[in-house]
Design an enzyme around this catalytic site. Structure first.
Site, PDB file in Angstrom:
ATOM      1  N   CYS A   1       0.766  -1.176   0.027  1.00  0.00           N
ATOM      2  CA  CYS A   1       0.057   0.183  -0.159  1.00  0.00           C
ATOM      3  C   CYS A   1       0.828   1.383   0.038  1.00  0.00           C
ATOM      4  O   CYS A   1       2.043   1.568   0.464  1.00  0.00           O
ATOM      5  CB  CYS A   1      -1.099   0.010   1.146  1.00  0.00           C
TER       6      CYS A   1
ATOM      7  N   ARG B   1       2.994   0.015  -5.067  1.00  0.00           N
ATOM      8  CA  ARG B   1       2.835  -0.736  -3.882  1.00  0.00           C
ATOM      9  C   ARG B   1       1.741  -1.140  -3.897  1.00  0.00           C
ATOM     10  O   ARG B   1       1.268  -1.999  -2.750  1.00  0.00           O
ATOM     11  CB  ARG B   1       3.116   0.331  -2.782  1.00  0.00           C
TER      12      ARG B   1
ATOM     13  N   TRP C   1      -3.071  -2.313  -1.446  1.00  0.00           N
ATOM     14  CA  TRP C   1      -2.983  -3.910  -2.073  1.00  0.00           C
ATOM     15  C   TRP C   1      -3.429  -4.769  -1.033  1.00  0.00           C
ATOM     16  O   TRP C   1      -3.223  -4.415   0.451  1.00  0.00           O
ATOM     17  CB  TRP C   1      -1.500  -4.249  -2.178  1.00  0.00           C
TER      18      TRP C   1
ATOM     19  N   ASN D   1      -0.615   1.568   6.347  1.00  0.00           N
ATOM     20  CA  ASN D   1       0.061   0.697   5.565  1.00  0.00           C
ATOM     21  C   ASN D   1       0.642  -0.213   6.497  1.00  0.00           C
ATOM     22  O   ASN D   1       1.288   0.266   7.352  1.00  0.00           O
ATOM     23  CB  ASN D   1       1.381   1.596   4.738  1.00  0.00           C
ATOM     24  N   GLY D   2       0.606  -1.577   6.268  1.00  0.00           N
ATOM     25  CA  GLY D   2       1.167  -2.529   7.188  1.00  0.00           C
ATOM     26  C   GLY D   2       0.085  -3.329   7.596  1.00  0.00           C
ATOM     27  O   GLY D   2      -0.893  -3.626   6.949  1.00  0.00           O
TER      28      GLY D   2
ATOM     29  N   GLU E   1      12.774 -18.477 -14.216  1.00  0.00           N
ATOM     30  CA  GLU E   1      12.188 -17.066 -14.358  1.00  0.00           C
ATOM     31  C   GLU E   1      11.327 -16.903 -15.493  1.00  0.00           C
ATOM     32  O   GLU E   1      10.359 -16.009 -15.349  1.00  0.00           O
ATOM     33  CB  GLU E   1      13.592 -16.100 -14.439  1.00  0.00           C
TER      34      GLU E   1
ATOM     35  N   LYS F   1       7.471 -14.999 -15.225  1.00  0.00           N
ATOM     36  CA  LYS F   1       7.061 -13.986 -15.981  1.00  0.00           C
ATOM     37  C   LYS F   1       5.963 -14.332 -16.714  1.00  0.00           C
ATOM     38  O   LYS F   1       4.823 -13.546 -16.588  1.00  0.00           O
ATOM     39  CB  LYS F   1       8.249 -13.499 -17.248  1.00  0.00           C
TER      40      LYS F   1
ATOM     41  N   GLU G   1       3.006 -14.594 -14.376  1.00  0.00           N
ATOM     42  CA  GLU G   1       2.271 -13.285 -13.693  1.00  0.00           C
ATOM     43  C   GLU G   1       1.810 -12.479 -14.322  1.00  0.00           C
ATOM     44  O   GLU G   1       0.707 -11.596 -13.783  1.00  0.00           O
ATOM     45  CB  GLU G   1       3.447 -12.822 -12.675  1.00  0.00           C
TER      46      GLU G   1
ATOM     47  N   HIS H   1      10.293 -38.018 -12.557  1.00  0.00           N
ATOM     48  CA  HIS H   1       9.949 -38.292 -11.024  1.00  0.00           C
ATOM     49  C   HIS H   1       8.969 -38.222 -10.675  1.00  0.00           C
ATOM     50  O   HIS H   1       8.582 -38.116  -9.650  1.00  0.00           O
ATOM     51  CB  HIS H   1      11.252 -37.989 -10.327  1.00  0.00           C
TER      52      HIS H   1
ATOM     53  N   LYS I   1       4.460  -4.121  -6.793  1.00  0.00           N
ATOM     54  CA  LYS I   1       5.823  -3.857  -6.974  1.00  0.00           C
ATOM     55  C   LYS I   1       6.726  -4.237  -6.035  1.00  0.00           C
ATOM     56  O   LYS I   1       7.920  -4.734  -5.883  1.00  0.00           O
ATOM     57  CB  LYS I   1       6.251  -2.640  -7.732  1.00  0.00           C
TER      58      LYS I   1
HETATM   59  C1  F6R Z   1       8.659 -10.765 -10.292  1.00  0.00           C
HETATM   60  C2  F6R Z   1       8.743  -9.884  -9.502  1.00  0.00           C
HETATM   61  C3  F6R Z   1       8.866 -10.335  -8.014  1.00  0.00           C
HETATM   62  C4  F6R Z   1      10.055  -9.749  -7.322  1.00  0.00           C
HETATM   63  C5  F6R Z   1      10.029 -10.047  -5.736  1.00  0.00           C
HETATM   64  C6  F6R Z   1      11.223  -9.471  -4.929  1.00  0.00           C
HETATM   65  O1  F6R Z   1       8.399 -10.102 -11.703  1.00  0.00           O
HETATM   66  O2  F6R Z   1       9.505  -8.709  -9.601  1.00  0.00           O
HETATM   67  O3  F6R Z   1       9.157 -11.795  -7.775  1.00  0.00           O
HETATM   68  O4  F6R Z   1      11.313 -10.016  -7.784  1.00  0.00           O
HETATM   69  O5  F6R Z   1       8.987  -9.718  -5.138  1.00  0.00           O
HETATM   70  O6  F6R Z   1      11.179  -8.221  -5.099  1.00  0.00           O
HETATM   71  P1  F6R Z   1      12.429  -7.250  -4.748  1.00  0.00           P
HETATM   72  O7  F6R Z   1      13.482  -7.544  -5.638  1.00  0.00           O
HETATM   73  O8  F6R Z   1      12.105  -5.688  -4.578  1.00  0.00           O
HETATM   74  O9  F6R Z   1      13.183  -7.507  -3.408  1.00  0.00           O
END
Ligand code: F6R
Length: 585
Positions: A2, A27, A70, A94-95, A461, A465, A468, A484, A580
């Site tokens: 948030c 956020r 969020w 926030n929290g 990875e 991607k 998500e 397995h 993010k």
């Molecule tokens: C996926 C993504 C997340 C972040 C994860 C850690 O695309 O961006 O998996 O990598 O939330 O975030 P940071 O790097 O900010 O600690």
């Protein structure tokens, strides 16, 4: 999670609240709300929704608070959106208030009615309960009862005042020409402020018109030093692209180059690395995948014990004496709650800590022994792309440094090699076959990404991607592990994406591709080896030494996820349910 914003000054508040919230959307963005002069407007959806406010709200009132959410407690909805109101009190938070149920029970008995499912509403009512014409006193008293993490900004309709408090969730107060600004993150207000004050845990700020005063939990006044303001926060611009994600994927090579060029000789002090017997990389999500690359490089070159840990899994009692260990925490934001908690634990058990962050003045930067920056530039799309590449770039540098200290020959960051690498990353982002693969992928509900060794990191990875931002179910598997159990899921036309970039694993990987093909899988192979023929679709990658391939092979996969997301009409920059910066554990 948030984002919180606040303003008190001599101009209309709406503009400042709106602009700040736009910058804080990373956020969380499932609902948004503001309160200006006691009038609350809130709604489900992104910050842009606020444009629907009528001009009375937009033009009147010069103090207010705002929030982009969020959801943690209660679904994204009008009712659960902030600000939360109790009598004349409005708050944004926030929290997580851990004891909100107990508070709710007590206050319900005292006649308060709760309408939302949030933890925040308990704090709003508690402040109102203690409010006897002094907002600061009421917030102080309430905070003595609150347990958990919180940054709160409260306002009272009757007063031209804001009260802010921080406990474990960041909150910044700034003063500029047009008034006082508050935010969860410096970048939301830096360009408007000449002075910035970062609240520490348990500190309060009272904003009374243009005056700012600070207090501790015992109501004792404290003097805070203003931080220097770095006005050079990048503008929120897509620079001609339709989405941040596309722009950021295209900045991959630049991001690695800027990062590696920033590391001068002895940038990482050799003394700091003396006596280290083992290394633990630790992070979440995409950053965790960067950790896995770091581990593989160090195992290959430096040959000291090295581990990669998922931060949220690193908890007591699975700890030991780390006094001869170095913990490397990789985090784009430097605010990830799980990574911060893991840092606390590593310190408790004696480790040296190194933080690798992309955002300046982050919480992780505050606590780590040493900080090394990645220079990806601000990343706005929720799905990490260019920051991931910069993190992989850091791993190359770090391995080179350790090799240097241990007299091990290594040319990982030799200029000639790096120049080839930057070109290859650029070329990998422009491969036309990715378009056709995106068309195929559109018609699939499931996908499996397979690789061995370093290719399993790319598979993991790439799979993250895809899921998500396209919501296609996908799994990454170490190719040799499939038989397995998971092989049972492979049937006719199951979509499999395989990676083969590691020479020493060629034969085994070819065998694994045959196994899925024999069960009817429709395989697309990413490889730089043009002599490999697995009888499946092949996407030929730029050819560089194996060790660099994770930085190259991931780029078309980022493009793939982006293209599928756009073709499905989704918002690739703001995928559902995500944020993010993940500031709750
Ligand atoms: C996926 C993504 C997340 C972040 C994860 C850690 O695309 O961006 O998996 O990598 O939330 O975030 P940071 O790097 O900010 O600690």
């Amino acid at each position: 999670m948030c984002g919180i914003i606040g303003y008190c000054g001599n101009s209309a508040a709406f503009k400042f609240l709106y602009e700040g919230l736009k910058r804080l959307e990373y956020r969380g963005y499932d609902s948004v709300g503001i309160c200006i002069d006691g009038k609350v407007v809130k709604m489900k959806g992104h910050v842009d929704q606020l444009n629907k406010c009528d001009s009375k709200i937009k033009n009147s009132g010069n103090f207010g608070i705002g929030h982009t959410r969020w959801a943690t407690h209660g679904a994204p909805s009008y009712i659960n959106a902030h600000p939360h109101t109790s009598g004349y009190i409005n708050i944004v938070h926030n929290g997580i208030i851990e004891n909100y149920k107990e508070i709710k029970e007590v206050l319900t008995k005292k006649g308060y009615s709760f309408i939302s499912q949030t933890d925040t509403e308990a704090a709003a009512h508690l402040i109102n309960y203690y409010y006897k014409d002094d907002l600061k006193e009421a917030v102080l008293k309430a905070c003595k009862e609150l347990k958990g993490s919180y940054a709160i900004v409260a306002m009272c309709e009757k007063k031209n005042q804001l009260v802010a408090v921080r406990n474990e969730s960041p909150l910044i107060v700034g003063r500029g020409k047009e008034g006082v600004h508050l935010a969860s993150d410096i970048s939301a207000i830096a360009d408007k402020c000449d002075e910035l004050f970062v609240l520490d845990n348990g500190e309060f700020a009272l904003i009374n018109g243009a005056e700012i005063s600070f207090f501790d939990i015992f109501d004792k006044p404290i003097i805070k030093q203003a931080e220097t303001v770095d006005k050079d926060y990048e503008s929120v611009s897509k620079e001609g692209y339709d989405t941040f994600m596309e722009k950021e994927i295209n900045e991959g090579a630049k991001s690695v180059k800027n990062t590696l060029e920033g590391y001068r000789d002895k940038y990482l002090p050799p003394k700091f690395l003396e006596g280290i017997k083992s290394i633990y990389f630790c992070a979440c999500g995409t950053a965790y995948h960067a950790c896995c690359y770091g581990k593989k490089l160090i195992e290959r070159y430096v040959k000291i014990p090295c581990f990669s840990l998922i931060a949220s899994e690193f908890k007591e009692p699975y700890t030991t004496d780390y006094s001869q260990s170095l913990f490397v925490f990789i985090s784009q934001s430097g605010e990830t709650a799980d990574t911060l908690a893991a840092h606390t634990l590593a310190k408790k058990y004696g480790a040296k800590t190194l933080a690798v962050t992309n955002v300046s003045k982050s919480s992780l930067e505050d606590v780590a022994d040493i900080v090394i920056k990645t220079r990806a530039g601000r990343e706005y799309a929720v799905a990490s792309t260019k920051a991931y590449l910069a993190q992989l770039g850091f791993c190359l540098y770090f391995t080179q440094v350790l090799c240097g200290l241990n007299n091990i020959p290594c040319d990982l960051t030799a200029e000639e090699n790096l120049n080839k690498l930057y070109k290859a990353i650029d070329a990998a982002g422009k491969m036309s076959q990715t378009q056709s693969l995106a068309q195929i992928m559109l018609n699939n509900e499931h996908a499996y990404f397979l690789g061995r060794g370093m290719d399993f990191i790319t598979a993991s990875e790439a799979s993250l991607k895809l899921k998500e931002i396209t919501y296609i179910h996908s799994e990454a598997y170490p190719a040799g592990e499939l038989k397995h159990g998971t092989l049972a899921l492979i049937e006719k036309d199951t979509k499999v994406i395989a990676f083969l970039t590691q020479s020493e694993l060629k034969e085994k990987m070819i065998g694994n591709i045959s196994e899925v093909k024999a069960r009817g899988a429709f395989v697309t192979l990413f490889t730089q080896f043009d002599n490999v023929d697995c009888g499946c679709d092949k996407i030929l990658l730029p050819d560089l030494p194996d060790v660099y391939m994770p930085l190259i092979a991931i780029v078309p996969c980022q493009q793939l996820a982006f293209l599928v997301s756009v073709a499905k009409g989704l918002d690739c920059d703001k995928p559902r349910n995500l944020a993010k910066s993940v500031t709750v554990q």
